[in-house]
Scaffold this motif. Structure first.
Motif, PDB file in Angstrom:
ATOM      1  N   PHE A   1      34.131  46.327  35.945  1.00 44.34           N
ATOM      2  CA  PHE A   1      35.412  46.123  36.621  1.00 44.34           C
ATOM      3  C   PHE A   1      35.853  47.469  37.166  1.00 44.34           C
ATOM      4  O   PHE A   1      35.920  48.451  36.424  1.00 44.34           O
ATOM      5  N   ALA A   2      36.142  47.497  38.438  1.00 44.33           N
ATOM      6  CA  ALA A   2      36.620  48.711  39.115  1.00 44.33           C
ATOM      7  C   ALA A   2      35.729  49.909  38.787  1.00 44.33           C
ATOM      8  O   ALA A   2      36.218  50.990  38.471  1.00 44.33           O
TER       9      ALA A   2
ATOM     10  N   GLY B   1      39.036  39.955  34.143  1.00 49.89           N
ATOM     11  CA  GLY B   1      39.353  40.698  35.349  1.00 49.89           C
ATOM     12  C   GLY B   1      40.795  40.509  35.766  1.00 49.89           C
ATOM     13  O   GLY B   1      41.597  39.912  35.047  1.00 49.89           O
TER      14      GLY B   1
ATOM     15  N   GLU C   1      37.664  40.743  40.319  1.00 49.00           N
ATOM     16  CA  GLU C   1      38.269  42.048  40.597  1.00 49.00           C
ATOM     17  C   GLU C   1      38.860  41.943  41.996  1.00 49.00           C
ATOM     18  O   GLU C   1      38.121  41.925  42.982  1.00 49.00           O
TER      19      GLU C   1
END
Lengths: 374, 912
Positions: free
Chosen positions: B824-825, A288, A37
């Motif tokens: 993720f995020a 990601g 990420e």
């Protein structure tokens, strides 16, 4: 309710013959996959890359950071930034020596446990400024429900006459000042600022439009009945990111996969593939995304001094009972001082209603008075 | 006709005992003290010139305890046998024939219907020389003058007891080696040279009728068939062995309702769909899945016809019950390939449910009671021999059962269904028939006062059958089919909603059959269909609901089609059926059509324009010719080879991203973006009958391609999607398979074994790499199950007890698993494998049932049977589905087994 879950119920109803048991899929040898990420922007801040590994399904969600990786970001002019691990699995650039530049192309290189990964080359597209961030106020009083409804719908406009940027992503951060509705405890525990980051995936593809144009994009809806955000003062910061098509699709798919569609149907599952690939072994996948974006921002304040909005609902239920069981269903209680007509009463309430630092911070944000200074 | 299994008649045929005078008045004297019937027979045969013929099982428990002096034999037999419901017949030669529950009458007792221009005369042939008791000569016209040229013989074949038409009866002329089969109305027509012929009319389960036909002029004659004198329960699965060989269609399976009713079921209800699944090439994705898959086709690619009207939902309770009550069915035909040109609209198969017509002679009925449902059917004449009615109803008492539950959660839940049908058939005259049929079904269920689900199917059909002349048969019909579902929730006032979906289909049909001569049978006709679909409407329920209405535009279309086909007998052994169907589809307004930028994947953000079409304007036209070609070559008397080539088109599609059909799946029409699905199949079949048609062996292979299959992009939303075209993509499917079946239809031990190896692989077809599923590679469809084995074994112990069992095994179906999770995020995301890369465990199930007939008395209030069955006898934990749920941040997999233990059930069925 999902349809699949209805079937066992019918069977149970009719025959009590069905059974649901735990199932651990036999995955051909679980192999954890690297998850990247990364976000590189043109802002004067530290950029970061987070490295972790997937965990098998059926194991509690503990993150599995990858430590001691060697990460560099290289641009098309061979300018290199070496990232350092600031805490486990979190790697940052040095904002003093490295900053993203619009028009440059960047590539991420990762060496983790002897494996080499890299991202595809990502162009940092220019992003136009946000035209305006504004709200529309609405008052509604049907005479029956108290208090009347005060609502704000926050919108923004963005304009890109030159079509520099075709794909956008937006995030926002809300902060609101909040006062506990009691006279005790002291201000350090009574006046707080609460922050909330956007969780929705807000993206748009303007490529089919003649000019990159976003008009009246609805951002957040606020009202006095359903939240305390408007009780004192509210602020929202909108960040606008330029995206490449590749990244736009990634977010689009992620949005589809994670968004609640409202029951009945599950989204058709699919693997989310990003822009990271393995160098040693093309069959090895990596998950990601390494995002490269220009950013523009805008902030809006909404203050509750023009109209005295009454809050709807009981956010802090009080009880005069000083029982050790506390308020039913809550478990913990604490005493606060409530003043009615100049007379103080000691009442019990939720812990969060006696100490606002449990849900926010008592340190005033640096920008909090920006609207007054202007 | 093959009567070898029936010793009685064989003996009659081949013995050459000389003629005797009338033996009916023979008198018996003797003392029988608890003697068995067998001992009695031995004794009587010793002293008199009499021979008895019987099945020893029938008389096992019969004893005689009496003193006779000069008592008529017929009287003794009457008193002795009537308690057991056994009939007998004493003929002139001195044969005493015990005929079980069938009554044999001598020619003298019987009267044939008269037709005005057919001259009949009794055959002057000694009885012992002829194979049939009711042998007759039919003379049409006189052999005078010019005996050249062709004439036509036509008429109806009917059941003598009920007056109902006999469908699929084979009419053969031995001399010409020509023949025909009665159509679904029992009508036949054959044009043949003038002359004298031996004609045979045969049908499974019916006694073959032979006629000497001396035909010199065009004429018609109705033939009455009687149920065959066969031991009880001798079930037959397909039509007459010979018929299967000579029939044109490849991949046609016929099942009689008798077969279906004998097999064990989970709910004690005969189930046509579940029985069809035991045939080769027909598959399901599991228990609790409605619909079925034929030769790699998805479940919406099956045309299910009841009263010749398409049925959109074929089950109650998500597939646990068939939506059509078995009491109203006479036969089912399943076309897996070789679909005749008269059928269109779906690409994989046609399941034709042929209804019963209603008894024209007397009022009868049947019904049944099972643990969850009960049903009743009554049929009979309104005007004797002219008009018949048939009404049937079925309901469940699960609501009542649920109310008995102590668990409040179950107590407050509801689950119910019912279905009802009515059919009236009126014969105006010999050449005109009217039919009215209607069917409706309703399902409703809710859980603990929460969401209420309901769905409805309604069918309506008017039909006029007209015979223009002996060579031209016509059917005109007007049909309507409606399906809707409704989901509503009103527990939470603010979120109260109602969600609606419906499909309306009306059609006008004209089908003609022309029989120019015995070498041709031409079918031609015209279909005009009209569709109106509500894809989805979400509306708030109540004043305080805050639900925002979401109404998806209705879809309209008109679908005309014309077809012609000719079944040609090229020479003795070779026949061809060549047909073509021109189908077309007109999408009409009002409609809003979004235009997308051609360089981008279709999505909300690639919309460049919006076109508005007014009501009635044509938005899109499709024309698709469909070729239907079959070839049949007989190798010797017992084998045949068939080749078939088919193209089919489908304009209505069911969207489902669950593996099976669920009642909330929606139907949509082809439009600007959703192209018609197109199927193309080539099949080869080898058939052989061994041991005098006792054993049928078939081997069929097929290859099929399906264009424009609908698949979904990852993350697709199907419900309330205003622009479905953005979420679906085109897929191309290729299916292939080999189907093998061995069947023994006759005798005490009967059944079949079918094994299918088949694959269905699909791949996404798109110009945008990001839309590709599994990188554009072939992947198995949701219902790809390579190995599929069914074994059906029936054993008839005696007239009263029969045992039936079915065993099925199949490969587990493909599934997409989440193989890992990550963050993720700030969002937890499941990482899925490629589409359908895993499989659920293999499926295996054994069911058994025992059927006990009530007493065998012929005169009783009702004929009843009691069936005990155990479904999933081995209690195997067959996985229906695997799903994943997140609880406390932990993603866990669950497997759902619908019937994880043996499910016993008892059902009681009766006939009166």
């Amino acid at each position: 309710m999902k349809i699949l879950n209805i079937i066992p119920i019918i069977i149970t109803l009719l025959f009590s013959g069905s059974c649901v048991t735990k199932f651990i899929p036999e995955i051909d040898e679980f192999e954890s996959i690297i998850v990247v990420e990364g976000l590189l922007t043109n802002e004067n801040i530290t950029n970061y890359v987070k490295l972790s590994r997937t965990i098998p399904v059926g194991i509690a969600g503990i993150s599995s950071p990858i430590l001691g990786a060697h990460i560099i970001i290289r641009d098309d002019q061979n300018k290199i930034a070496i990232l350092s691990e600031s805490y486990p699995g979190f790697y940052v650039t040095d904002s003093l020596t490295f900053q993203g530049e619009t028009g440059r192309t960047y590539k991420l290189h990762i060496t983790a446990n002897g494996e080499l990964y890299e991202s595809s080359a990502m162009l940092m597209r220019d992003v136009p400024p946000i035209d305006s961030l504004y709200s529309e106020f609405e008052f509604y009083d049907d005479g029956y429900i108290y208090p009347p409804l005060y609502s704000y719908q926050v919108y923004f406009d963005s304009n890109d006459p030159t079509n520099r940027c075709l794909y956008y992503r937006w995030t926002y951060e809300e902060v609101w000042e909040y006062h506990l509705p009691f006279h005790y405890p002291p201000p350090s525990k009574r006046i707080c600022w609460v922050a909330n980051k956007s969780s929705d995936i807000l993206i748009k593809n303007t490529s089919a439009l003649e000019m990159g144009l976003v008009r009246k994009f609805p951002l957040v809806y606020l009202d006095n009945r359903s939240s305390v955000k408007l009780s004192q003062k509210y602020s929202i910061l909108l960040r606008q990111y330029s995206l490449n098509y590749e990244e736009y699709l990634y977010w689009e798919n992620m949005r589809k996969m994670t968004e609640e569609t409202g029951g009945l149907y599950d989204a058709v599952p699919m693997p989310l593939r990003g822009n990271i690939s393995s160098i040693n072994d093309p069959d090895r996948i990596a998950l990601g995304f390494f995002s490269v974006s220009s950013v523009s921002t805008k902030r809006l304040f909404i203050k509750n001094d023009t109209i005295k909005m009454k809050l709807g609902g009981q956010y802090c239920v009080t009880d005069t009972l000083e029982t050790l069981e506390g308020i039913a269903g809550i478990g913990r209680y604490i005493f606060v001082l409530e003043q009615v007509d100049g007379v103080g009463y000691l009442v019990s309430t939720y812990e969060q209603c006696a100490d606002c630092t449990l849900s926010g911070t008592n340190i005033e944000p640096s920008f909090w008075n920006d609207d007054i200074l202007k | 006709m093959n009567h070898k299994s029936f010793i009685l008649i064989s003996l009659l045929l081949f013995s050459t005992i000389p003629l005797f005078s009338q033996k009916k008045d023979i008198k018996i004297s003797g003392e029988y003290k608890g003697d068995t019937f067998f001992e009695f027979v031995t004794e009587v045969e010793k002293h008199h010139n009499i021979r008895f013929f019987f099945n020893p099982d029938w008389i096992e428990n019969i004893t005689i305890d009496n003193n006779y002096s000069d008592i008529l034999l017929s009287e003794i037999l009457e008193t002795t046998l009537s308690d057991s419901g056994i009939n007998f017949f004493i003929d002139e030669t001195g044969y005493v024939i015990l005929s079980g529950e069938f009554v044999i009458k001598s020619r003298a007792d019987k009267s044939e219907q008269d037709t005005n221009y057919i001259y009949r005369q009794e055959a002057v042939v000694p009885v012992e020389e002829k194979s049939e008791i009711d042998f007759q000569v039919i003379e049409i016209g006189m052999p005078s003058g010019d005996n050249r040229g062709n004439v036509t013989l036509s008429g109806y074949v009917k059941d003598i007891d009920t007056g109902e038409p006999v469908i699929g009866a084979v009419f053969q002329i031995d001399e010409l080696k020509a023949g025909t089969v009665t159509n679904q109305y029992g009508y036949y027509s054959l044009t043949l040279p003038k002359g004298n012929y031996h004609a045979r009319f045969s049908c499974l389960g019916m006694k073959t009728v032979t006629r000497q036909i001396n035909i010199y002029a065009t004429g018609n004659t109705d033939i009455y068939l009687k149920e065959k004198l066969i031991p009880l329960g001798s079930i037959t699965v397909t039509a007459d062995g010979n018929a299967r060989l000579s029939r044109m269609e490849i991949g046609l399976e016929k099942l009689s309702i008798k077969t279906i009713k004998l097999l064990p079921t989970s709910m004690g209800e005969a189930d046509i769909i579940k029985t069809a699944l035991l045939l080769p090439g027909v598959q399901t994705v599991g228990e609790g899945a409605s619909g079925f898959h034929v030769r790699g086709g998805s479940s919406d690619q099956n045309l299910v016809l009841l009263y010749d009207v398409p049925v959109f939902n074929t089950s109650h309770f998500f597939g646990f019950f068939p939506s059509v009550n078995s009491d109203i069915i006479s036969d089912i035909s399943l076309y897996k390939g070789g679909i005749p040109a008269k059928y269109g609209g779906r690409i994989s198969s046609v399941l034709h449910i042929i209804p019963k017509d209603g008894n024209k002679k007397k009022i009868t009925g049947s019904g049944g009671i099972s643990p969850v449902t009960s049903r009743l059917m009554i049929e009979g004449p309104i005007i004797k021999d002219r008009t018949s009615f048939l009404v049937a109803g079925r309901s469940t008492y699960s609501n009542w059962l649920l109310n008995l539950m102590e668990d409040t959660w179950l107590h407050n839940s509801k689950a119910s269904f019912y279905d009802a049908s009515i059919r009236i058939v009126h014969e105006i005259n010999n050449n005109n028939n009217l039919e009215f049929s209607s069917y409706l079904s309703h399902d409703a269920f809710n859980f603990n006062y929460d969401t209420l689900y309901s769905y409805n199917n309604n069918l309506l059909s008017f039909k006029w059958r007209h015979i223009f002349n002996d060579q031209l048969f016509a059917v005109f019909s007007v049909n309507h089919s409606h399906y809707d579902y409704n989901i509503s929730s009103s527990r939470d006032k603010i979120n109260s909603f109602e969600l609606l979906h419906d499909v309306n289909y009306s059609e006008l049909k004209m089908h003609l059959t022309y029989y120019p001569n015995y070498k041709h049978q031409i079918d031609l006709g015209f279909d005009l269909g009209k569709y109106r679909i509500t894809p989805g409407e979400l509306i708030p329920l109540g004043d305080s609901s805050l639900i925002v209405p979401n109404i998806i535009e209705k879809q309209f279309a008109i679908s005309p089609a014309v077809f012609i086909s000719d079944e040609i007998k090229i020479f003795d052994r070779l026949s061809v059926n060549a047909g073509i169907r021109f189908s077309s589809f007109f999408v009409t307004g009002p409609s809003t059509v979004l235009q997308y930028h051609p360089d981008f994947t279709r999505s909300e953000s690639s919309v460049i324009d919006t076109l508005l079409y007014s009501s009635g304007s044509i938005i899109k036209k499709y024309f698709r010719p469909e070729i239907r070609l079959s070839l049949n070559y007989m190798i010797g008397a017992n084998s045949s080879v068939k080749i078939n080539y088919n193209t089919t088109t489908q304009y209505i599609h069911q969207l489902s991203n669950t593996t099976s059909i669920s009642p909330t799946d929606i139907w949509i029409l082809s439009d600007t973006y959703v192209k018609p699905q197109r199927g193309e199949q080539i099949a080869l079949g080898l058939y052989t009958n061994l041991f005098n048609n006792n054993l049928e062996i078939s081997l069929e292979g097929y290859y099929k391609e399906i264009k424009n299959m609908i698949d979904f992009k990852g993350g697709a939303r199907l419900l309330l999607n205003t622009h479905m075209e953005t979420d679906i993509i085109n897929a191309f499917g290729k299916a292939r398979g080999i189907e093998f079946m061995v069947k023994k239809s006759k005798g005490r031990v009967n059944g079949w074994v079918s094994y299918t190896y088949s694959r269905i692989l699909i791949k996404s077809i798109t110009q945008f790499p990001e839309e590709e599923i599994n990188s554009g590679e072939y992947f198995p469809a949701n219902y790809d199950k390579p190995h599929d084995l069914s074994v059906i074994f029936n054993y008839i112990f005696s007239r009263r007890f029969s045992f039936s069992s079915t065993y099925t095994y199949s490969t587990g179906r493909p599934i997409t698993f989440p193989i890992a999770s990550y963050n993720f995020a700030g969002t937890d995301i499941l990482h899925y494998s490629d589409r359908n890369q895993y499989r659920i465990p293999d499926y295996s199930r054994l069911d058994i049932s025992v059927t006990i007939d009530g007493n065998l008395k012929i005169k009783k209030l009702a004929h009843s049977t009691l069936t005990f069955s155990v479904y999933n006898l081995l209690g195997r934990d067959n996985v229906y589905s695997i799903y994943f749920d997140t609880k406390n941040n932990l993603v866990e997999g669950y497997k759902l087994s619908v019937f994880a233990r043996p499910i016993p059930s008892v059902s009681y069925n009766f006939k009166f």
